[in-house]
Design a protein around this motif. Structure first.
Motif, PDB file in Angstrom:
ATOM      1  N   HIS A  16      41.245  38.726  46.224  1.00  0.00           N
ATOM      2  CA  HIS A  16      41.435  39.513  45.169  1.00  0.00           C
ATOM      3  C   HIS A  16      41.025  41.067  45.108  1.00  0.00           C
ATOM      4  N   ALA A  17      40.011  41.139  45.139  1.00  0.00           N
ATOM      5  CA  ALA A  17      39.444  42.514  45.496  1.00  0.00           C
ATOM      6  C   ALA A  17      40.051  43.211  46.288  1.00  0.00           C
ATOM      7  N   THR A  19      42.982  43.091  47.516  1.00  0.00           N
ATOM      8  CA  THR A  19      44.535  43.124  47.225  1.00  0.00           C
ATOM      9  C   THR A  19      44.557  44.208  45.972  1.00  0.00           C
ATOM     10  N   ASN A  20      43.577  44.096  45.136  1.00  0.00           N
ATOM     11  CA  ASN A  20      43.620  45.095  43.929  1.00  0.00           C
ATOM     12  C   ASN A  20      43.475  46.521  44.483  1.00  0.00           C
ATOM     13  N   GLU A  23      46.893  47.500  46.361  1.00  0.00           N
ATOM     14  CA  GLU A  23      47.833  47.861  45.152  1.00  0.00           C
ATOM     15  C   GLU A  23      47.348  49.339  44.482  1.00  0.00           C
ATOM     16  N   ASP A  24      46.179  49.650  44.359  1.00  0.00           N
ATOM     17  CA  ASP A  24      45.869  50.960  44.003  1.00  0.00           C
ATOM     18  C   ASP A  24      46.131  52.023  44.929  1.00  0.00           C
ATOM     19  N   ARG A  61      51.489  39.141  45.436  1.00  0.00           N
ATOM     20  CA  ARG A  61      51.126  40.226  44.628  1.00  0.00           C
ATOM     21  C   ARG A  61      51.625  41.422  45.223  1.00  0.00           C
ATOM     22  N   CYS A 127      35.866  46.677  50.682  1.00  0.00           N
ATOM     23  CA  CYS A 127      35.953  46.009  49.212  1.00  0.00           C
ATOM     24  C   CYS A 127      34.838  44.794  48.983  1.00  0.00           C
ATOM     25  N   THR A 130      35.133  40.265  43.811  1.00  0.00           N
ATOM     26  CA  THR A 130      35.106  40.168  42.489  1.00  0.00           C
ATOM     27  C   THR A 130      34.980  38.962  42.045  1.00  0.00           C
ATOM     28  N   GLU A 133      38.757  36.028  37.260  1.00  0.00           N
ATOM     29  CA  GLU A 133      38.870  36.158  35.685  1.00  0.00           C
ATOM     30  C   GLU A 133      39.504  35.209  35.175  1.00  0.00           C
TER      31      GLU A 133
END
Length: 133
Positions: A16-17, A19-20, A23-24, A61, A127, A130, A133
């Motif tokens: 997830h971290a 991929t975030n 994406e950024d 994603r 990265c 995370t 959530e």
């Protein structure tokens, strides 16, 4: 055209971290290809990359973000395979995950991350994980 190699293991919060971060990095840019690489260390059952949940989630994603996604799988030394695929696909950036380390261990990256950083001329995005959530 931007090409990113996203090296994922099966740690979902870490994926997830990463991929975030990708994406950024791509931020809605057109013509982006993300190569998601999973290196199997031991795969006696012959699993495929599509069976790795972290890879499936990242693929979904990133495709929603407008990137073309290609899945890559291999086995062997993770650092060597990451570097080989980065060269083979002539990527602009490599994205790898970091691990929580002890205070002493924070002075050095993990062995895979360190080898990738030291053995490539390409930018490497590291990265941290995370929390879910």
């Amino acid at each position: 055209m931007v090409r990113v190699l996203l090296a994922l293991d099966d740690n979902i919060p870490q994926a997830h971290a990463q991929t975030n971060a990708v994406e950024d990095l791509i931020g809605g840019e057109e013509g982006v290809t993300v190569y998601i690489l999973h290196v199997f260390s031991d795969n006696p059952e012959g699993a495929s990359v599509q069976q790795v949940e972290a890879v499936r989630e990242a693929q979904e994603r990133l495709e929603e973000a407008g990137a073309e996604v290609q899945l890559l799988e291999t086995s062997g030394s993770p650092a060597e395979e990451i570097l080989r695929h980065a060269e083979e696909h002539d990527v602009d950036r490599i994205c790898v995950g970091g691990r929580k380390r002890s205070p002493t261990g924070k002075a050095l990256f993990g062995s895979v991350t360190q080898q990738v950083i030291l053995d490539t001329h390409r930018p490497v995005l590291v990265c941290g994980s995370t929390e879910e959530e």
